[in-house]
Scaffold this motif. Structure first.
Motif, PDB file in Angstrom:
ATOM      1  N   ASP A 276       0.833  -1.206   0.000  1.00 35.67           N
ATOM      2  CA  ASP A 276       0.000   0.000   0.000  1.00 35.67           C
ATOM      3  C   ASP A 276       0.863   1.249   0.000  1.00 35.67           C
ATOM      4  O   ASP A 276       0.544   2.236  -0.669  1.00 35.67           O
ATOM      5  N   PHE A 277       1.975   1.215   0.739  1.00 35.23           N
ATOM      6  CA  PHE A 277       2.892   2.363   0.754  1.00 35.23           C
ATOM      7  C   PHE A 277       3.458   2.624  -0.631  1.00 35.23           C
ATOM      8  O   PHE A 277       3.484   3.770  -1.105  1.00 35.23           O
ATOM      9  N   LEU A 278       3.915   1.580  -1.307  1.00 35.65           N
ATOM     10  CA  LEU A 278       4.520   1.759  -2.623  1.00 35.65           C
ATOM     11  C   LEU A 278       3.498   2.243  -3.638  1.00 35.65           C
ATOM     12  O   LEU A 278       3.810   3.075  -4.504  1.00 35.65           O
ATOM     13  N   ALA A 279       2.266   1.751  -3.551  1.00 36.24           N
ATOM     14  CA  ALA A 279       1.223   2.186  -4.480  1.00 36.24           C
ATOM     15  C   ALA A 279       0.910   3.670  -4.294  1.00 36.24           C
ATOM     16  O   ALA A 279       0.778   4.422  -5.273  1.00 36.24           O
ATOM     17  N   LYS A 280       0.818   4.119  -3.044  1.00 33.79           N
ATOM     18  CA  LYS A 280       0.498   5.526  -2.794  1.00 33.79           C
ATOM     19  C   LYS A 280       1.673   6.428  -3.135  1.00 33.79           C
ATOM     20  O   LYS A 280       1.488   7.555  -3.619  1.00 33.79           O
ATOM     21  N   ALA A 281       2.902   5.956  -2.893  1.00 31.70           N
ATOM     22  CA  ALA A 281       4.072   6.746  -3.277  1.00 31.70           C
ATOM     23  C   ALA A 281       4.150   6.899  -4.796  1.00 31.70           C
ATOM     24  O   ALA A 281       4.506   7.970  -5.313  1.00 31.70           O
ATOM     25  N   SER A 282       3.812   5.841  -5.522  1.00 33.24           N
ATOM     26  CA  SER A 282       3.805   5.913  -6.991  1.00 33.24           C
ATOM     27  C   SER A 282       2.749   6.895  -7.484  1.00 33.24           C
ATOM     28  O   SER A 282       2.993   7.678  -8.412  1.00 33.24           O
ATOM     29  N   LEU A 283       1.579   6.864  -6.852  1.00 32.10           N
ATOM     30  CA  LEU A 283       0.511   7.774  -7.253  1.00 32.10           C
ATOM     31  C   LEU A 283       0.893   9.224  -6.975  1.00 32.10           C
ATOM     32  O   LEU A 283       0.632  10.116  -7.791  1.00 32.10           O
ATOM     33  N   TYR A 284       1.559   9.470  -5.825  1.00 37.69           N
ATOM     34  CA  TYR A 284       1.967  10.843  -5.513  1.00 37.69           C
ATOM     35  C   TYR A 284       3.022  11.332  -6.505  1.00 37.69           C
ATOM     36  O   TYR A 284       2.991  12.491  -6.933  1.00 37.69           O
ATOM     37  N   GLN A 285       3.951  10.466  -6.882  1.00 40.46           N
ATOM     38  CA  GLN A 285       4.977  10.884  -7.850  1.00 40.46           C
ATOM     39  C   GLN A 285       4.347  11.208  -9.196  1.00 40.46           C
ATOM     40  O   GLN A 285       4.755  12.171  -9.864  1.00 40.46           O
ATOM     41  N   LEU A 286       3.361  10.436  -9.611  1.00 39.74           N
ATOM     42  CA  LEU A 286       2.657  10.743 -10.853  1.00 39.74           C
ATOM     43  C   LEU A 286       1.950  12.100 -10.755  1.00 39.74           C
ATOM     44  O   LEU A 286       1.995  12.907 -11.691  1.00 39.74           O
ATOM     45  N   TYR A 287       1.301  12.333  -9.627  1.00 41.52           N
ATOM     46  CA  TYR A 287       0.630  13.623  -9.422  1.00 41.52           C
ATOM     47  C   TYR A 287       1.643  14.759  -9.465  1.00 41.52           C
ATOM     48  O   TYR A 287       1.398  15.804 -10.092  1.00 41.52           O
ATOM     49  N   PHE A 288       2.786  14.590  -8.822  1.00 39.05           N
ATOM     50  CA  PHE A 288       3.793  15.650  -8.772  1.00 39.05           C
ATOM     51  C   PHE A 288       4.350  15.935 -10.167  1.00 39.05           C
ATOM     52  O   PHE A 288       4.518  17.099 -10.551  1.00 39.05           O
ATOM     53  N   ASN A 289       4.644  14.902 -10.931  1.00 36.39           N
ATOM     54  CA  ASN A 289       5.290  15.086 -12.236  1.00 36.39           C
ATOM     55  C   ASN A 289       4.330  15.529 -13.334  1.00 36.39           C
ATOM     56  O   ASN A 289       4.726  16.263 -14.243  1.00 36.39           O
ATOM     57  N   LEU A 290       3.071  15.098 -13.258  1.00 38.70           N
ATOM     58  CA  LEU A 290       2.156  15.345 -14.371  1.00 38.70           C
ATOM     59  C   LEU A 290       1.166  16.479 -14.114  1.00 38.70           C
ATOM     60  O   LEU A 290       0.755  17.164 -15.059  1.00 38.70           O
ATOM     61  N   VAL A 291       0.768  16.690 -12.865  1.00 42.93           N
ATOM     62  CA  VAL A 291      -0.371  17.567 -12.590  1.00 42.93           C
ATOM     63  C   VAL A 291      -0.002  18.749 -11.712  1.00 42.93           C
ATOM     64  O   VAL A 291      -0.418  19.883 -11.986  1.00 42.93           O
TER      65      VAL A 291
END
Length: 366
Positions: A276-291
């Protein structure tokens, strides 16, 4: 010589490995010069490689007495008047440089530009850089975050975050580990550079900037090169530069994003397990880089800046997900490489679930 500190560091490293005369020939310097920097390094370490002040220690024509007191009184009475105006209107028999020196000695000169203004100046300078000119890399301790620390202990979550940020666009890459190590940092750099190479980024003009932490220095080899992180960087043609000691502002890009991640991610999110930690960290990185818009970069996200500077760049450039570096290291351990930190814990979790299904119980190992 754009970076004198790194030049002297390479000079001293070469001299300690191959001798002073060999270093003088290789760097086209005189033997006394090489010997001077080697002695300073041996006496003071990295601090000795910084440039000393060339200001004179004494001033034979220093203004003192009644004239100096008059200059101080005028400054206190008219703090908005400059030195040349005071000299002209009061017909003072000294230069404006001498007046400023007297004011400086008495603490009467205040800096006019504020911190946010200096940040704006620095941001304007970095806005002229080309894409993938510099990546700043650093590590962040996660054990001092009050909201995250109990979860880290209870769930076996990572204690260190590895961060790399491309300075021009703000694009960031994350990875996690149980501790700092040269093996983990080398794997981190190798993974990012392979990803950038696949996306068509020219790595020959890329500079990796780090501090002087042990995980980024590496070990000196017989040929004068360094293993670990420096070797992982240079094998792709990139360059590695280390900042001078105590020069914390050199890493402002990556230090700023560390604070943002703590406020926007670690202080808000809760994690049920490592997946769950890795999934949420991946989602946050996508948000930071794309949005996520960056107020210091015209409210643009990193991907929007990349599209503007290099329109043909693939979207995959922003899609390298975070990983647990410990899983990719040698599970048997090795030089400066930790043993698999979660192997015993995960074996116990598997046994516990199996016993639970069978209706039995198992005692947790100490």
């Amino acid at each position: 010589m754009k970076n004198a500190f790194n030049y002297r560091l390479r000079l001293v490293t070469h001299a300690r490995q191959h001798g002073i005369k060999a270093a003088a020939r290789a760097f086209r310097a005189s033997v006394p010069t090489v010997r001077k920097w080697v002695r300073r390094y041996q006496a003071q370490g990295l601090q000795g490689l910084q440039e000393l002040s060339r200001a004179p220690r004494s001033c034979p024509h220093k203004i003192t007495g009644e004239l100096a007191r008059q200059v101080v009184v005028l400054r206190r009475r008219l703090p908005t008047f400059g030195a040349q105006r005071l000299k002209r209107e009061w017909d003072l028999p000294l230069s404006h440089v001498a007046m400023q020196r007297i004011w400086r000695e008495n603490g009467l000169i205040k800096k006019r530009r504020r911190k946010y203004q200096r940040k704006q100046d620095l941001a304007a300078l970095k806005a002229t850089w080309r894409l993938f000119q510099q990546i700043s890399a650093d590590t962040k301790d996660l054990g001092d975050i009050p909201h995250y620390w109990p979860q880290m202990k209870r769930r076996g979550l990572p204690a260190v975050q590895y961060t790399a940020r491309e300075v021009r666009s703000g694009l960031q890459f994350l990875a996690y580990a149980s501790r700092r190590s040269a093996g983990a940092s080398a794997l981190f750099a190798d993974r990012i550079q392979r990803h950038l190479a696949r996306c068509g980024v020219d790595l020959k003009h890329l500079v990796w900037q780090t501090d002087n932490g042990g995980e980024f220095i590496g070990e000196l080899q017989n040929d004068g090169s360094r293993s670990g992180f420096p070797q992982a960087v240079t094998c792709f043609g990139s360059q590695h530069e280390r900042i001078p000691p105590a020069a914390h502002t050199y890493q402002s890009d990556v230090e700023t994003v560390h604070r943002l991640i703590e406020d926007e991610f670690f202080d808000l999110e809760s994690f049920s397990n490592r997946a769950d930690f890795l999934a949420k960290a991946s989602l946050y990185q996508l948000y930071f880089n794309l949005v996520r818009p960056n107020s210091h970069k015209q409210n643009l996200s990193p991907w929007q800046i990349i599209e503007r500077l290099a329109p043909r760049s693939p979207l995959q450039l922003c899609l390298l997900p975070p990983v647990f570096l410990d899983y990719r290291l040698n599970p048997q351990g090795g030089y400066d490489v930790p043993f698999h930190p979660y192997f015993e814990k995960e074996c116990w979790e598997v046994k516990r679930k199996r016993k639970k299904l069978e209706g039995g119980a198992i005692r947790r190992p100490r």
